[in-house]
Design a protein around this motif. Structure first.
Motif, PDB file in Angstrom:
ATOM      1  N   GLY A 201       6.880  23.532  35.411  1.00  0.00           N
ATOM      2  CA  GLY A 201       6.708  23.372  33.977  1.00  0.00           C
ATOM      3  C   GLY A 201       7.182  24.546  33.148  1.00  0.00           C
ATOM      4  O   GLY A 201       6.639  24.821  32.068  1.00  0.00           O
ATOM      5  N   LYS A 202       8.226  25.234  33.629  1.00  0.00           N
ATOM      6  CA  LYS A 202       8.692  26.427  32.925  1.00  0.00           C
ATOM      7  C   LYS A 202      10.139  26.323  32.455  1.00  0.00           C
ATOM      8  O   LYS A 202      10.754  27.352  32.155  1.00  0.00           O
ATOM      9  N   GLU A 203      10.687  25.134  32.367  1.00  0.00           N
ATOM     10  CA  GLU A 203      12.084  25.036  31.949  1.00  0.00           C
ATOM     11  C   GLU A 203      12.301  25.527  30.515  1.00  0.00           C
ATOM     12  O   GLU A 203      13.430  25.878  30.137  1.00  0.00           O
ATOM     13  N   ASN A 204      11.229  25.598  29.735  1.00  0.00           N
ATOM     14  CA  ASN A 204      11.362  26.031  28.340  1.00  0.00           C
ATOM     15  C   ASN A 204      11.357  27.551  28.157  1.00  0.00           C
ATOM     16  O   ASN A 204      11.448  28.039  27.026  1.00  0.00           O
ATOM     17  N   ILE A 205      11.275  28.314  29.253  1.00  0.00           N
ATOM     18  CA  ILE A 205      11.296  29.775  29.122  1.00  0.00           C
ATOM     19  C   ILE A 205      12.719  30.308  28.973  1.00  0.00           C
ATOM     20  O   ILE A 205      12.913  31.492  28.685  1.00  0.00           O
ATOM     21  N   ILE A 206      13.725  29.445  29.149  1.00  0.00           N
ATOM     22  CA  ILE A 206      15.111  29.874  29.030  1.00  0.00           C
ATOM     23  C   ILE A 206      15.427  30.276  27.583  1.00  0.00           C
ATOM     24  O   ILE A 206      15.146  29.524  26.648  1.00  0.00           O
ATOM     25  N   VAL A 207      16.002  31.458  27.419  1.00  0.00           N
ATOM     26  CA  VAL A 207      16.417  31.955  26.104  1.00  0.00           C
ATOM     27  C   VAL A 207      17.942  31.982  26.106  1.00  0.00           C
ATOM     28  O   VAL A 207      18.573  32.894  26.631  1.00  0.00           O
ATOM     29  N   GLU A 208      18.547  30.968  25.532  1.00  0.00           N
ATOM     30  CA  GLU A 208      19.996  30.767  25.561  1.00  0.00           C
ATOM     31  C   GLU A 208      20.615  31.352  24.296  1.00  0.00           C
ATOM     32  O   GLU A 208      20.879  30.651  23.320  1.00  0.00           O
ATOM     33  N   LYS A 209      20.839  32.668  24.326  1.00  0.00           N
ATOM     34  CA  LYS A 209      21.295  33.382  23.132  1.00  0.00           C
ATOM     35  C   LYS A 209      22.547  34.230  23.378  1.00  0.00           C
ATOM     36  O   LYS A 209      22.945  35.003  22.518  1.00  0.00           O
ATOM     37  N   GLY A 210      23.171  34.112  24.548  1.00  0.00           N
ATOM     38  CA  GLY A 210      24.271  34.997  24.905  1.00  0.00           C
ATOM     39  C   GLY A 210      23.764  36.149  25.747  1.00  0.00           C
ATOM     40  O   GLY A 210      22.553  36.370  25.860  1.00  0.00           O
ATOM     41  N   TYR A 211      24.698  36.895  26.350  1.00  0.00           N
ATOM     42  CA  TYR A 211      24.316  38.006  27.222  1.00  0.00           C
ATOM     43  C   TYR A 211      24.398  39.338  26.483  1.00  0.00           C
ATOM     44  O   TYR A 211      25.497  39.768  26.091  1.00  0.00           O
ATOM     45  N   PRO A 212      23.256  40.015  26.285  1.00  0.00           N
ATOM     46  CA  PRO A 212      23.294  41.345  25.674  1.00  0.00           C
ATOM     47  C   PRO A 212      24.243  42.297  26.416  1.00  0.00           C
ATOM     48  O   PRO A 212      24.888  43.143  25.797  1.00  0.00           O
ATOM     49  N   ARG A 213      24.366  42.135  27.722  1.00  0.00           N
ATOM     50  CA  ARG A 213      25.226  43.007  28.527  1.00  0.00           C
ATOM     51  C   ARG A 213      26.686  42.967  28.068  1.00  0.00           C
ATOM     52  O   ARG A 213      27.440  43.898  28.297  1.00  0.00           O
ATOM     53  N   ASN A 214      27.076  41.857  27.410  1.00  0.00           N
ATOM     54  CA  ASN A 214      28.461  41.706  26.986  1.00  0.00           C
ATOM     55  C   ASN A 214      28.712  42.136  25.549  1.00  0.00           C
ATOM     56  O   ASN A 214      29.856  42.083  25.077  1.00  0.00           O
ATOM     57  N   ASP A 215      27.678  42.557  24.848  1.00  0.00           N
ATOM     58  CA  ASP A 215      27.862  43.002  23.452  1.00  0.00           C
ATOM     59  C   ASP A 215      28.904  44.116  23.358  1.00  0.00           C
ATOM     60  O   ASP A 215      29.721  44.150  22.431  1.00  0.00           O
ATOM     61  N   PHE A 216      28.882  45.030  24.320  1.00  0.00           N
ATOM     62  CA  PHE A 216      29.795  46.173  24.304  1.00  0.00           C
ATOM     63  C   PHE A 216      31.250  45.728  24.342  1.00  0.00           C
ATOM     64  O   PHE A 216      32.123  46.405  23.778  1.00  0.00           O
ATOM     65  N   LEU A 217      31.534  44.611  24.975  1.00  0.00           N
ATOM     66  CA  LEU A 217      32.913  44.131  25.096  1.00  0.00           C
ATOM     67  C   LEU A 217      33.482  43.699  23.747  1.00  0.00           C
ATOM     68  O   LEU A 217      34.698  43.556  23.601  1.00  0.00           O
ATOM     69  N   PHE A 218      32.613  43.505  22.778  1.00  0.00           N
ATOM     70  CA  PHE A 218      33.049  43.134  21.423  1.00  0.00           C
ATOM     71  C   PHE A 218      32.951  44.313  20.449  1.00  0.00           C
ATOM     72  O   PHE A 218      33.565  44.274  19.382  1.00  0.00           O
ATOM     73  N   ASN A 219      32.191  45.329  20.832  1.00  0.00           N
ATOM     74  CA  ASN A 219      31.907  46.417  19.899  1.00  0.00           C
ATOM     75  C   ASN A 219      32.513  47.766  20.287  1.00  0.00           C
ATOM     76  O   ASN A 219      32.352  48.737  19.546  1.00  0.00           O
ATOM     77  N   TYR A 220      33.183  47.842  21.428  1.00  0.00           N
ATOM     78  CA  TYR A 220      33.727  49.124  21.871  1.00  0.00           C
ATOM     79  C   TYR A 220      34.867  49.577  20.942  1.00  0.00           C
ATOM     80  O   TYR A 220      35.466  48.782  20.223  1.00  0.00           O
ATOM     81  N   THR A 221      35.158  50.868  21.000  1.00  0.00           N
ATOM     82  CA  THR A 221      36.222  51.452  20.177  1.00  0.00           C
ATOM     83  C   THR A 221      37.297  52.076  21.072  1.00  0.00           C
ATOM     84  O   THR A 221      37.083  52.270  22.274  1.00  0.00           O
ATOM     85  N   GLU A 222      38.417  52.409  20.474  1.00  0.00           N
ATOM     86  CA  GLU A 222      39.480  53.095  21.219  1.00  0.00           C
ATOM     87  C   GLU A 222      39.011  54.468  21.680  1.00  0.00           C
ATOM     88  O   GLU A 222      39.469  54.979  22.707  1.00  0.00           O
TER      89      GLU A 222
END
Length: 421
Positions: A201-222
């Motif tokens: 009865g725990k299928e509703n614990i899923i938080v489908e919001k994207g992976y925080p670990r991948n935020d850096f791949l969009f925010n990194y700089t040169e």
């Protein structure tokens, strides 16, 4: 003690009965020790404990969530606790406000586990650890799964576990979760089935919001790119960079050492053919315990296995070569070329973990021999395009990754939880 552990491991590899008895005994003893060490400890709503890959690194979604909260005044009254195996290596984190570093499995670590309102981990925790009813356990996990997991396994060749035992341990852990992070509908479905969440009865614990670990791949700089190359000592090298990141093999284990990896790439041949154009960054899976000697490939192959955060390697790599590791899901966010070197494809598919997806979906060529691999490397500059197939892949598996996942996850799992209190 190391010799005793090695002997016990060798016996455990050969005897399921001994392995089960040993694990049950250790679990009981550790559970008693944890209870005694944390007796009378009350939960503090403003303490969060973070841990990545069982204390092996400062990385992944726990790191992304920590950095988001650290730089947000709304959470200025929180105390942040990081748990590491090699604690001294990460003492630099104590320079950050409200941050404490503890050694994993120490008495201090156990006290903070019992005290912290929020547990933020990206890997399985020991069976003897259970959060209290008023604690929040956020399982971030560490990638979109290509390989079958837990209760979804059909066949299994792990030398230290049986399929039955593995499935039992996944079910035990599922009972502990408050939230389970997911980057996509596909991943959500697999996590629910792998941990058998519907049954409890725990299928509703899923938080489908994207992976925080991948935020850096969009925010990194040169500037980030320059600093990382400088750290690796390759800032002056004008050659392109190949990141080679294979996963571990569950049937390759050495008692007293751990999981090992046998080099299946002919680096000598690669150096001869591509040494003037490329350098290779070799990244072993975090399970791998054996060392690698690349001295004869000096200035061509660099062992970057000790770099904590693989995101640093993604953003400087022009090409990814992997096999069954989930790294390609994350790297695909950069829309750069990748090659799959699956020299043991038949075994891995039919006798080891097996796969969740049809390999025809992969956004890169599958190679099974050294010659095929070299041909693909040779042609990658001329032939690579971010084509419709690659776009469909990202639209199916990475559509929620946009650089703001940590914000959404904290809003859902911590900020909302505090409103409910």
């Amino acid at each position: 003690m190391k010799k005793i552990r090695a002997v016990a491991t060798r016996i455990a590899e050969k005897s399921v009965f001994f392995r089960n008895i040993l694990r049950k005994t250790l679990n009981i003893l550790r559970k008693i020790k944890y209870k005694l060490n944390t007796l009378g400890v009350k939960v503090d709503d403003n303490i969060i404990i973070f841990c990545s890959f069982n204390g092996k690194s400062y990385s992944c979604s726990p790191k992304a969530i920590y950095n988001f909260m650290l730089n947000n005044d709304e959470y200025a009254n929180f105390k942040f606790v990081w748990a590491f195996d090699k604690k001294d290596k990460y003492d630099f984190l104590k320079e950050n406000k409200n941050t404490l570093v503890v050694k994993i499995n120490s008495k201090e670590y156990q006290k903070y586990l019992a005290t912290a309102k929020y547990w933020i981990f990206n890997y399985k925790i020991p069976d003897y650890l259970y959060p209290k009813k008023n604690q929040v356990f956020m399982q971030c996990w560490h990638g979109t799964p290509l390989k079958r997991l837990g209760c979804d396994l059909i066949h299994f060749d792990n030398v230290l576990n049986t399929m039955k035992g593995m499935k039992k341990r996944y079910k035990i852990e599922a009972l502990k979760f408050t939230y389970f992070l997911s980057p996509s509908k596909f991943a959500s479905e697999k996590f629910i089935s792998a941990w058998n969440l519907k049954e409890i009865g725990k299928e509703n614990i899923i938080v489908e919001k994207g992976y925080p670990r991948n935020d850096f791949l969009f925010n990194y700089t040169e500037e980030d790119v320059k600093n990382i190359k400088k750290k690796l000592g390759i800032e002056q090298d004008t050659r392109k960079i190949i990141l080679y990141a294979p996963t571990y093999r569950s049937n390759q284990h050495e008692a007293g050492v751990g999981y090992t990896y046998k080099e299946e790439v002919d680096f000598e041949s690669l150096k001869e053919k591509f040494g003037d154009k490329y350098i290779i960054l070799f990244r072993a899976h975090y399970f791998i315990a054996n060392a690698f000697d690349f001295e004869k490939y000096k200035n061509f192959v660099y062992d970057v296995s000790k770099i904590d955060d693989i995101n640093e390697l993604y953003i400087i790599a022009d090409l990814l070569i992997t096999d069954y590791s989930s790294v390609f899901f994350d790297y695909a966010n950069l829309k750069r070329p990748m090659i799959f070197y699956m020299y043991d494809l038949e075994h891995y598919r039919d006798k080891s973990n097996g796969f969740y997806i049809d390999l025809s979906e992969l956004p890169g060529a599958i190679t099974e021999t050294q010659q095929e691999l070299e041909n693909e490397i040779q042609n990658i500059d001329k032939n690579f395009k971010y084509d419709e197939k690659y776009k469909r892949f990202n639209e199916k598996y990475n559509y929620l990754d946009d650089g703001h996942a940590a914000d959404r996850v904290v809003e859902e799992c911590i900020k909302f939880d505090r409103k409910e209190q």
